[in-house]
Design a protein around this motif. Structure first.
Motif, PDB file in Angstrom:
ATOM      1  N   GLY A 161      39.689  17.879  39.056  1.00 56.37           N
ATOM      2  CA  GLY A 161      40.230  19.192  38.677  1.00 56.37           C
ATOM      3  C   GLY A 161      40.582  19.343  37.205  1.00 56.37           C
ATOM      4  N   ALA A 162      41.096  20.538  36.870  1.00 65.96           N
ATOM      5  CA  ALA A 162      41.638  20.873  35.540  1.00 65.96           C
ATOM      6  C   ALA A 162      40.612  20.760  34.416  1.00 65.96           C
ATOM      7  N   ILE A 163      39.326  20.891  34.739  1.00 64.21           N
ATOM      8  CA  ILE A 163      38.299  20.691  33.717  1.00 64.21           C
ATOM      9  C   ILE A 163      37.981  22.004  32.967  1.00 64.21           C
ATOM     10  N   ILE A 164      38.551  23.119  33.418  1.00 62.00           N
ATOM     11  CA  ILE A 164      38.404  24.347  32.629  1.00 62.00           C
ATOM     12  C   ILE A 164      39.721  24.505  31.874  1.00 62.00           C
ATOM     13  N   LEU A 215      40.661  25.261  37.382  1.00 63.14           N
ATOM     14  CA  LEU A 215      41.371  25.857  36.235  1.00 63.14           C
ATOM     15  C   LEU A 215      42.583  25.000  35.909  1.00 63.14           C
ATOM     16  N   ARG A 216      42.696  24.577  34.661  1.00 59.34           N
ATOM     17  CA  ARG A 216      43.875  23.802  34.242  1.00 59.34           C
ATOM     18  C   ARG A 216      45.121  24.648  34.512  1.00 59.34           C
ATOM     19  N   ASP A 217      44.992  25.940  34.219  1.00 54.59           N
ATOM     20  CA  ASP A 217      46.089  26.872  34.356  1.00 54.59           C
ATOM     21  C   ASP A 217      45.500  28.252  34.627  1.00 54.59           C
ATOM     22  N   THR A 218      46.306  29.165  35.152  1.00 52.33           N
ATOM     23  CA  THR A 218      45.744  30.497  35.424  1.00 52.33           C
ATOM     24  C   THR A 218      45.267  31.176  34.138  1.00 52.33           C
ATOM     25  N   THR A 219      45.914  30.883  33.019  1.00 54.50           N
ATOM     26  CA  THR A 219      45.487  31.514  31.758  1.00 54.50           C
ATOM     27  C   THR A 219      44.012  31.189  31.453  1.00 54.50           C
ATOM     28  N   HIS A 220      43.572  30.020  31.893  1.00 57.54           N
ATOM     29  CA  HIS A 220      42.176  29.658  31.633  1.00 57.54           C
ATOM     30  C   HIS A 220      41.231  30.512  32.480  1.00 57.54           C
ATOM     31  N   GLY A 221      41.703  30.939  33.642  1.00 55.29           N
ATOM     32  CA  GLY A 221      40.924  31.882  34.463  1.00 55.29           C
ATOM     33  C   GLY A 221      40.823  33.221  33.758  1.00 55.29           C
ATOM     34  N   ASP A 222      41.916  33.624  33.080  1.00 57.99           N
ATOM     35  CA  ASP A 222      41.910  34.898  32.341  1.00 57.99           C
ATOM     36  C   ASP A 222      40.937  34.817  31.159  1.00 57.99           C
ATOM     37  N   ILE A 223      40.976  33.675  30.465  1.00 58.51           N
ATOM     38  CA  ILE A 223      40.133  33.534  29.259  1.00 58.51           C
ATOM     39  C   ILE A 223      38.646  33.594  29.626  1.00 58.51           C
ATOM     40  N   ILE A 224      38.244  32.856  30.663  1.00 58.38           N
ATOM     41  CA  ILE A 224      36.803  32.861  30.988  1.00 58.38           C
ATOM     42  C   ILE A 224      36.386  34.236  31.509  1.00 58.38           C
ATOM     43  N   ILE A 239      32.320  35.226  31.640  1.00 60.40           N
ATOM     44  CA  ILE A 239      31.755  34.164  32.488  1.00 60.40           C
ATOM     45  C   ILE A 239      32.049  34.501  33.953  1.00 60.40           C
ATOM     46  N   VAL A 240      31.014  34.378  34.776  1.00 58.51           N
ATOM     47  CA  VAL A 240      31.189  34.636  36.210  1.00 58.51           C
ATOM     48  C   VAL A 240      31.706  33.350  36.854  1.00 58.51           C
ATOM     49  N   LYS A 245      36.159  43.634  40.371  1.00 59.44           N
ATOM     50  CA  LYS A 245      35.766  44.836  39.603  1.00 59.44           C
ATOM     51  C   LYS A 245      36.625  46.036  39.997  1.00 59.44           C
ATOM     52  N   ARG A 246      36.867  46.168  41.315  1.00 61.51           N
ATOM     53  CA  ARG A 246      37.653  47.305  41.807  1.00 61.51           C
ATOM     54  C   ARG A 246      39.048  47.312  41.196  1.00 61.51           C
ATOM     55  N   ASP A 247      39.683  46.123  41.151  1.00 58.39           N
ATOM     56  CA  ASP A 247      41.074  46.044  40.693  1.00 58.39           C
ATOM     57  C   ASP A 247      41.192  45.666  39.219  1.00 58.39           C
ATOM     58  N   GLY A 248      40.041  45.400  38.585  1.00 57.23           N
ATOM     59  CA  GLY A 248      40.065  45.018  37.170  1.00 57.23           C
ATOM     60  C   GLY A 248      40.810  43.704  36.941  1.00 57.23           C
ATOM     61  N   VAL A 249      40.595  42.733  37.835  1.00 58.15           N
ATOM     62  CA  VAL A 249      41.293  41.435  37.696  1.00 58.15           C
ATOM     63  C   VAL A 249      40.262  40.309  37.677  1.00 58.15           C
ATOM     64  N   PRO A 250      40.624  39.159  37.112  1.00 60.25           N
ATOM     65  CA  PRO A 250      39.699  38.008  37.155  1.00 60.25           C
ATOM     66  C   PRO A 250      39.425  37.579  38.600  1.00 60.25           C
ATOM     67  N   SER A 251      38.301  36.890  38.788  1.00 62.07           N
ATOM     68  CA  SER A 251      37.900  36.528  40.155  1.00 62.07           C
ATOM     69  C   SER A 251      38.914  35.604  40.845  1.00 62.07           C
ATOM     70  N   TYR A 252      39.606  34.764  40.069  1.00 62.61           N
ATOM     71  CA  TYR A 252      40.572  33.865  40.741  1.00 62.61           C
ATOM     72  C   TYR A 252      41.735  34.670  41.311  1.00 62.61           C
ATOM     73  N   VAL A 253      42.085  35.781  40.646  1.00 61.21           N
ATOM     74  CA  VAL A 253      43.156  36.644  41.157  1.00 61.21           C
ATOM     75  C   VAL A 253      42.656  37.383  42.404  1.00 61.21           C
TER      76      VAL A 253
END
Ligand code: NAD
Ligand code: LEU
Length: 364
Positions: free
Chosen positions: A240-243, A264-273, A278-279, A325-333
């Motif tokens: 884990g934690a490789i992003i 994801l190392r942290d949720t912020t990394h999900g936001d950044i990608i 990045i899909v 796409k509907r909620d305008g949030v990253p896929s992890y959310v």
């Protein structure tokens, strides 16, 4: 680490420390949430540097299983065990039997299976002491090693992610950079090779790399160079934690889709990608094939039924991109929403009183 504070913040139910001097067993069972049913999650054996690291891993992985099981539509809660020790040196029969007895003591609140460092043979030893174990030998009419089924789920999930990124789910001619070619990734590479994808692989174990190079014509790169490859898809299939802050700037791939837990190392990394376009196929959804397969044992294992269910990971990943796409949030959310909404719905529908279990009315 303030354990109770941490448990309170993330809503953990129970943390169990198991010790057996004869066998050297030191295990931590973390039960995160049993709203949907008994907690099912694998047992990881790893040479943790500190006890704190082991506790943290158990807690993080158990919460991941709550979300994984909920998103997969299983009637199971989330839990996980870590055994502290070197899986290559420290295993013995008594250890897994002692551990099986600790699981039995939880009376069905926790059901185990394989994870990194444990095998079908280990599950069979646990099964000597308790029925609250899955992923046991096919000789018992069970599902055996979950890894090939996990790989199939990752493969179909990767196709759904490719469709989102490239407009087609064909992987023919696509270059996939695979980090770690162990149990899951080897079978994943087999599917990818069959479809005509080009493979780049890296692993700390040279024998694993050689196997993929010889079987699929994969190109080997250094473990530190796997992120920066000119690939269409990055498939993290090791740990884990490789992003994270170091790896994100190196990424050239348009898609991240792999089997590793807690990528994801942290949720912020999900936001950044997400912002980078990045899909990302959320880890606990794309890698849920293994748990879907072992959970089928609880109904009397049927391989065909299990595989059909695993194939729906494709639709699940598509649905997550829709919500994103509907909620305008990253896929992890979006994935978390899917899981949390299901837990809330089921919890509500199961809240009516039933006359079973221990209750004041039992005396009447
Ligand atoms: N096995 C399953 O059914 C299953 C199910 C869901 C999730 N997962 C997750 O998928 C991942 C892989 O599981 P597996 O069962 O294939 O494990 P595995 O141990 O068989 O394979 C992991 C591979 O990664 C390699 N590796 C470790 N560190 C590395 C590094 N820094 N760089 C490159 N390679 C490295 C190892 O040498 C090994 O070959 C794990 O994160 C696991 O939790 C597995
Ligand atoms: C129950 C197991 C097959 C769990 C698997 N190790 C996972 O992380 O999903």
């Amino acid at each position: 680490m303030e354990i109770f504070k941490y448990m309170e913040t993330y809503d953990y139910e129970q943390l169990v420390f198991c010790q057996d001097k004869t066998s050297g067993l030191k295990a931590i069972i973390a039960i995160h949430d049993t709203t949907l049913g008994p907690a099912l999650g694998g047992t990881r054996m790893w040479n943790y540097a500190t006890e704190e690291e082991a506790i943290e891993d158990a807690l993080r992985l158990a919460k991941g299983m709550t979300y994984k099981n909920a998103a997969a539509g299983l009637n199971l809660g989330g839990g996980k065990t870590v055994i502290i020790g070197d899986p290559l040196k420290d295993k013995n029969e008594e250890m897994f039997r002692a551990f099986g007895r600790f699981i039995q003591g939880l009376n069905g609140r926790y059901i185990t299976a394989e994870d990194v460092g444990t095998t079908v043979a280990d599950m069979d030893l646990i099964h000597e002491e308790t029925n609250y174990v899955t992923g046991i030998s096919e000789a018992f009419g069970s599902s055996g090693n979950p890894s090939p089924v996990t790989a199939y789920g990752v493969y179909v999930g990767m196709k759904a992610a490719a469709k989102e990124a490239f407009g087609s789910d064909s992987l023919e001619g696509k270059t996939v950079a695979v980090q770690g070619v162990g149990n899951v990734a080897y079978t994943l590479c087999e599917y990818l090779h069959k479809e005509g994808a080009k493979l780049i692989v890296a692993d700390i174990n040279q024998a694993s790399v050689d196997r993929a190079v010889n079987a699929f014509g994969a190109v080997q790169v250094d473990v530190n160079d796997i992120y920066s490859q000119d690939a269409d898809i990055f498939a993290p299939c090791a740990l884990g934690a490789i992003i994270n802050d170091n790896t994100i700037p190196q990424l050239k791939a348009k898609v991240i889709a792999g089997s590793a837990n807690n990528q994801l190392r942290d949720t912020t990394h999900g936001d950044i990608i997400h912002e980078m376009g990045i899909v990302y196929a959320p880890d606990y959804v794309i890698n849920s094939g293994g748990v879907i397969n072992v959970a089928d044992e609880l109904y009397g294992y049927n391989a065909e039924r299990a595989m059909k269910r695993v194939a729906t990971i494709y639709d699940k990943i598509e649905r997550i991109f829709e919500i994103s796409k509907r909620d305008g949030v990253p896929s992890y959310v979006a994935a978390d929403r899917l899981a949390e909404e299901r837990i809330a719905r089921v919890s509500k529908s199961r809240s009516q009183f039933l006359q079973n279990g221990k209750h004041i009315l039992n005396g009447r």
